[in-house]
Design a protein around this motif. Structure first.
Motif, PDB file in Angstrom:
ATOM      1  N   UNK A  66       0.828  -1.208   0.000  1.00 54.43           N
ATOM      2  CA  UNK A  66       0.000   0.000   0.000  1.00 54.43           C
ATOM      3  C   UNK A  66       0.864   1.260   0.000  1.00 54.43           C
ATOM      4  N   UNK A  67       1.960   1.221   0.732  1.00 56.13           N
ATOM      5  CA  UNK A  67       2.799   2.414   0.845  1.00 56.13           C
ATOM      6  C   UNK A  67       4.201   2.089   0.371  1.00 56.13           C
ATOM      7  N   UNK A  68       4.390   1.976  -0.936  1.00 59.49           N
ATOM      8  CA  UNK A  68       5.688   1.521  -1.423  1.00 59.49           C
ATOM      9  C   UNK A  68       6.819   2.487  -1.070  1.00 59.49           C
ATOM     10  N   UNK A  69       6.512   3.734  -0.811  1.00 60.58           N
ATOM     11  CA  UNK A  69       7.593   4.694  -0.594  1.00 60.58           C
ATOM     12  C   UNK A  69       7.798   5.023   0.868  1.00 60.58           C
ATOM     13  N   UNK A  70       7.011   4.421   1.742  1.00 55.42           N
ATOM     14  CA  UNK A  70       7.191   4.702   3.157  1.00 55.42           C
ATOM     15  C   UNK A  70       8.424   3.953   3.658  1.00 55.42           C
ATOM     16  N   UNK A  71       9.134   4.538   4.593  1.00 56.10           N
ATOM     17  CA  UNK A  71      10.341   3.870   5.061  1.00 56.10           C
ATOM     18  C   UNK A  71       9.960   2.687   5.935  1.00 56.10           C
ATOM     19  N   UNK A  72      10.883   1.740   6.043  1.00 52.26           N
ATOM     20  CA  UNK A  72      10.661   0.547   6.826  1.00 52.26           C
ATOM     21  C   UNK A  72      10.314   0.910   8.277  1.00 52.26           C
ATOM     22  N   UNK A  73      11.041   1.923   8.784  1.00 56.24           N
ATOM     23  CA  UNK A  73      10.840   2.308  10.179  1.00 56.24           C
ATOM     24  C   UNK A  73       9.412   2.807  10.411  1.00 56.24           C
ATOM     25  N   UNK A  74       8.975   3.652   9.490  1.00 55.02           N
ATOM     26  CA  UNK A  74       7.620   4.194   9.635  1.00 55.02           C
ATOM     27  C   UNK A  74       6.571   3.092   9.551  1.00 55.02           C
ATOM     28  N   UNK A  75       6.829   2.184   8.603  1.00 58.08           N
ATOM     29  CA  UNK A  75       5.889   1.079   8.445  1.00 58.08           C
ATOM     30  C   UNK A  75       5.833   0.232   9.707  1.00 58.08           C
TER      31      UNK A  75
END
Lengths: 256, 326, 399
Positions: free
Chosen positions: A112-121
């Protein structure tokens, strides 16, 4: 998380599904507009699961169409439909058994959020897991969780998709009462976020208290559709349930 | 660079006669029967155990080698006896392997059964290939012919010792013999499947394991039987063809590739599908090879037509001609 | 805990890398071209086995055409050099692209269906491709093989390497060995990052439960095709580079028996783990090398003479038992036993055990604390405190 969305609209138009000679759905039409919690009940073999599989794209309807927010989705593949904002759980829980709980959460998150950083996810995933009381299991393999926890994981995983419409297939079946409470809270909270829910359950008590609208399927047809109090007293519904399945009948009586 | 533009219209194209086409079709049908026999074994395994045996070609190879060894060691042994012994050996190998390695899968003692099934049958093919390589060596072997026609001349139908003539069309005797044996074996196995109790039990298990178990059939035994029978059919196919083709330890690989094409073409798990598919593949191969522009490479391209058919089926109708839904 | 298993892993990694680096000057190898060739072949197989396990272990799809893709890339590069006059370096890239395109086509054809179809199609493709290569003598050189010209290295580079490694030009296989070692290292690193990335997550999700993954928005077909194409391209690359140093590629390198060997290597090493598969390949290749001729005392050998009629050769003069094809049979049986009794292979469980995250232990402790307080219910903890070394990462603990 997701914004409250009043424009959501799911239209099921005369959907027919045949399995060989058997007609599982005989022209079902149903419109869900705005955020609603729609309970979907019916005796075994009424076509509930078939209908959810068709909505989520795992099955193609024999005829009829499904529109979601002004877009035709019955020809799309399941993953496209999921990305459009329809999430679902399965009757039998289907966690990715050999991945950790956190990895289970991240997979749909990245979709869903391909550009979100791993940390945020991960942060987002933890928030959801905390709410569903499975955050302490985050590095555990999903296959090692108990059945109820796997169910919670499935529900949590779903939210990573930020769906607008959630289809819950028997979320209460075979779950410890304490966890049932958690799922109850989950449904309420998801409702507060303005998502629509289609809830399938044999647990009449919860479905009558939770749903704002009740749809009854029998032999592939909708035999009743309306507020729970009305449906409860609909003679056709009582007819459909009587003498069909001891357990369900019992459930229905208890709900009265 | 001349290979970039092959000669598409050599002389062969111009002088196509109907006898040539008929001969190709007949040859295709003769070999197609044997393909069908082999594919039927795979179908049997698939429909009961729900796995594809990647060692199917090796049963074919073993069947051939058994006949070869027997006919070479015991010159007095009649051909049919060698065939029966080949069937017995392949049946036994199949049964033992099933008991040791596939039964745990049916009992649920194995993780990821579908992946395990692919790899463990492939492992069996690896072992059998190298055992035969170690024992028989890498050089091609050919079993002696143990059949010859009586001399006949009925005008239209003539025979010499090795060849049968249908009018103008010569048909090699070895292949006719192989095809006849294959047809007999096919009839026997179909009779077994459709007219005996055990055959019905097999079908019952293939349709619904649990229901079959409830009415008193032991599905585990049926698994063993189906796998062993499947292997035996491949072994028979090899046993009849060892007099026609030369035999090397990896001869089973293209043969199993053909069976795979057939079961996908006919539809996985469909008995009529594998019969029809076998004949179709035989004829397509024969015609394709017969009309291949360059006769020097034609034999090598024999298998390519099967592969093209395979790709087309996957593209157009993955369930095959008679396939049940996946 | 003062002793941490992860340190053992680091030490082992260091030893392995040093061994990789100094293999050519190890006592027995001693810059002999034979042993250098054995070493680079082992690395070649290690690349193939680990790239195969990228597909098999992470997405649950089985390609039996891995060797065929290796050959496809090599032949494509060789033909382009011969007919179009490309330099070997450019042909390498072009050859890898050809494998990628063919891999994509086959992947797209088969990967919409369940795993069996890819296995069926690739086995047919591999065998038929080999037969066609063998038959098309004009294009491919037929059974005699196709010549692969060596890479041109700038002289300055050779001088530089000579300055670093004094034995660089000891024989032609020293640069070859180091190139393969570098390729091995880089491809492993690349695959390692790939499976740690989001794609690795998708690979495993699709493998675990295709429908559930699709319902969560994972593009099932594309994910599998990606894994298949990447794995095939690595095989192609390894084949091209390896054969440029060997100088010749023959169609019989693509026989299914060779493919079986790669699979045996990957499975015995552990196809769930790229490093496990690679180590499996290296060990098995050296084991095969050793088993080829086993030194034995004469009296024993004399008793083994009967084995001659079973495909062994007994060399009384040299005191050697030559096992010929039987050593392969041994590894085939080991493959089947590994599959049956240790589905994660023999090497990768050790690696997993060493690499197990400390975090897991910590979480297990917290989890236990919560359970004692009665905060968590209806839970079957797998990490029981009585046995804290219980391997969480290992598979198959589920009955």
């Amino acid at each position: 998380m997701s914004r409250a969305n009043g424009t959501l609209k799911l239209e099921i138009r005369k959907v027919v599904k045949n399995f060989g000679g058997l007609q599982a759905l005989k022209g079902v039409s149903l419109t869900i507009e705005g955020s609603q919690l729609v309970g979907l009940i019916g005796p075994n073999g009424a076509g509930k699961t078939t209908l959810t599989n068709i909505i989520s794209g795992l099955l193609r309807p024999t005829s009829g169409q499904i529109w979601f927010n002004g877009e035709r989705i019955d020809t799309l593949r399941p993953y496209h439909i999921a990305r459009k904002g329809i999430g679902r759980t399965f009757q039998v829980t289907r966690a990715f058994r050999r991945m950790t709980v956190l990895e289970n959460m991240l997979a749909p998150g990245i979709v869903k959020h391909p550009y979100m950083s791993r940390r945020e996810l991960e942060k987002k995933a933890l928030e959801i897991m905390e709410f569903l009381t499975i955050d302490h299991l985050r590095y555990e393999r999903a296959g090692n969780l108990s059945g109820g926890q796997q169910k919670l994981l499935e529900l949590a995983r779903l939210l990573m998709l930020d769906p607008q419409l959630i289809i819950l297939d028997e979320p209460f079946a075979g779950v410890h009462p304490k966890l049932q409470r958690t799922i109850y809270d989950y449904i309420k909270r998801v409702r507060e976020q303005g998502k629509a829910i289609i809830l399938i359950s044999h647990d009449m008590e919860s479905i009558f208290t939770l749903s704002e609208r009740l749809v009854v399927l029998n032999f592939g047809e909708i035999i009743a559709d309306g507020p729970p109090e009305e449906v409860k007293n609909d003679p056709a519904v009582i007819e459909a349930y009587l003498g069909r399945d001891e357990e369900e009948e019992h459930d229905l009586r208890r709900a009265y | 660079m001349e290979w970039m533009a092959p000669n598409l219209f050599p002389v062969a194209w111009m002088s196509v006669s109907s006898t040539y086409v008929i001969r190709l079709i007949l040859e295709g049908l003769l070999i197609g029967v044997i393909y069908a026999l082999m594919a039927l074994g795979l179908t049997l395994i698939f429909s009961v155990l729900n796995i594809v045996s990647f060692a199917h070609g090796e049963f074919y190879m073993i069947g051939g080698y058994v006949v070869y060894v027997l006919l070479n060691k015991f010159k007095a042994l009649p051909g049919p006896a060698a065939l029966i012994l080949a069937a017995v050996v392949t049946f036994t190998i199949g049964a033992v392997f099933e008991r040791l390695f596939l039964q745990p899968m049916a009992r649920g003692q194995v993780d990821r059964p579908s992946e395990y099934a692919i790899l463990v049958t492939f492992g069996l093919s690896f072992v059998l290939q190298y055992i035969m390589l170690a024992i028989m060596g890498p050089f091609p072997k050919k079993a002696p012919r143990f059949f010859s026609f009586p001399k006949l001349d009925l005008g239209f139908l003539r025979t010499t010792r090795t060849t049968l003539f249908l009018g103008e069309i010569p048909l090699p005797g070895g292949r006719i013999f192989a095809a006849v044996i294959a047809v007999l074996a096919l009839m026997a196995i179909l009779y077994f499947m459709y007219r005996t109790w055990t055959g019905w039990a097999l079908q019952a298990v293939s349709q619904d394991r649990n229901a079959a178990a409830v009415v008193g059939i032991n599905p585990l035994n049926m698994n063993t039987l189906a796998f062993a029978l499947g292997g035996m059919l491949a072994g028979l196919a090899g046993a009849v063809l060892v007099t026609v083709f030369s035999w090397v330890p990896w001869v089973g690989v293209p043969a199993s590739a053909k069976s795979f094409v057939i079961i996908v073409l006919g539809g996985m798990g469909s008995i009529p599908g594998s019969l029809v598919g076998g004949l179709i593949l035989g004829v397509v191969e024969s015609l394709g090879t017969g009309f291949w522009p360059n006769p020097a490479t034609a034999q090598a391209y024999r298998d390519v037509f099967g592969l093209i058919m395979f790709a087309l089926v996957l593209l157009v109708k993955p369930t095959g001609l008679f396939g049940r839904k996946l | 805990m003062t002793f941490r298993r992860i340190y053992v892993l680091w030490v082992l990694t260091g030893v392995f890398l040093l061994g990789l680096l100094f293999y050519p000057v190890l006592p027995k190898v001693n810059l002999q071209s034979y042993w250098l060739l054995v070493g680079m072949t082992a690395l070649f197989y290690a690349i193939l086995a680990s790239s195969w396990s990228l597909l098999a272990g992470y997405t649950g799809q089985f390609s039996f055409a891995h060797m065929a893709f290796m050959g496809l890339g090599t032949y494509a590069a060789g033909i382009m050099i011969r007919d179009w006059g490309l330099t070997p370096w450019i042909a390498t890239i072009a050859g890898v692209l050809v494998t990628g395109v063919v891999g994509w086509l086959i992947g797209y054809l088969c990967l919409r269906l369940r795993a069996t179809y890819l296995a069926l199609f690739t086995i047919a493709f591999a065998e038929i491709f080999r037969l066609v290569v063998k038959a098309e003598v004009k294009i491919t050189g037929g059974p005699n093989g196709l010549e692969m010209p060596p890479y041109q290295r700038p002289e300055a580079f050779d001088r530089l390497m000579k300055a670093i490694l004094p034995y660089w030009d000891a024989n032609q296989y020293v640069p070859a060995y180091y190139t393969m070692a570098l390729l091995f290292f880089l491809s492993l690193l690349f695959m390692f990052f790939l499976v740690r990335s989001r794609f690795g997550l998708f690979f495993r999700a699709v493998r675990e439960d295709e429908e559930a993954a699709a319902a969560l928005g994972v593009h099932v077909v594309n994910t599998r095709v990606l894994a298949f194409v990447v794995s095939s391209m690595i095989a192609g690359l390894a084949g091209i580079v390896f054969h440029h140093f060997i100088g010749l590629v023959v169609p019989d390198e693509m026989i299914i028996g060779r493919m079986s060997l790669i699979i045996a290597m990957a499975v015995i090493g552990g196809s769930q783990n790229l490093v496990g598969a690679a180590l499996g390949a290296i060990f098995i290749h050296f084991a095969l090398e050793w088993l080829q001729q086993i030194p034995m005392p004469l009296p024993v050998l004399e008793r083994l003479l009967f084995l001659e009629s079973w495909g062994f050769s007994v060399d009384l003069q040299a005191g050697l038992l030559r096992t010929n094809a039987w050593r392969m049979v041994g590894f085939g049986i080991l493959l089947m036993l590994t599959l049956r009794f240790a589905q994660n292979g023999l090497i990768s469980p050790i690696l997993d055990w060493l690499a197990r995250k400390e975090a897991v232990e910590e979480v297990a402790k917290r989890f236990q604390a919560q359970r004692d307080m009665g905060a968590v219910d209806a839970v079957q903890p797998v990490t029981s405190p009585a046995n804290p070394t219980d391997d969480l990462e290992a598979e198959g603990e589920k009955a």
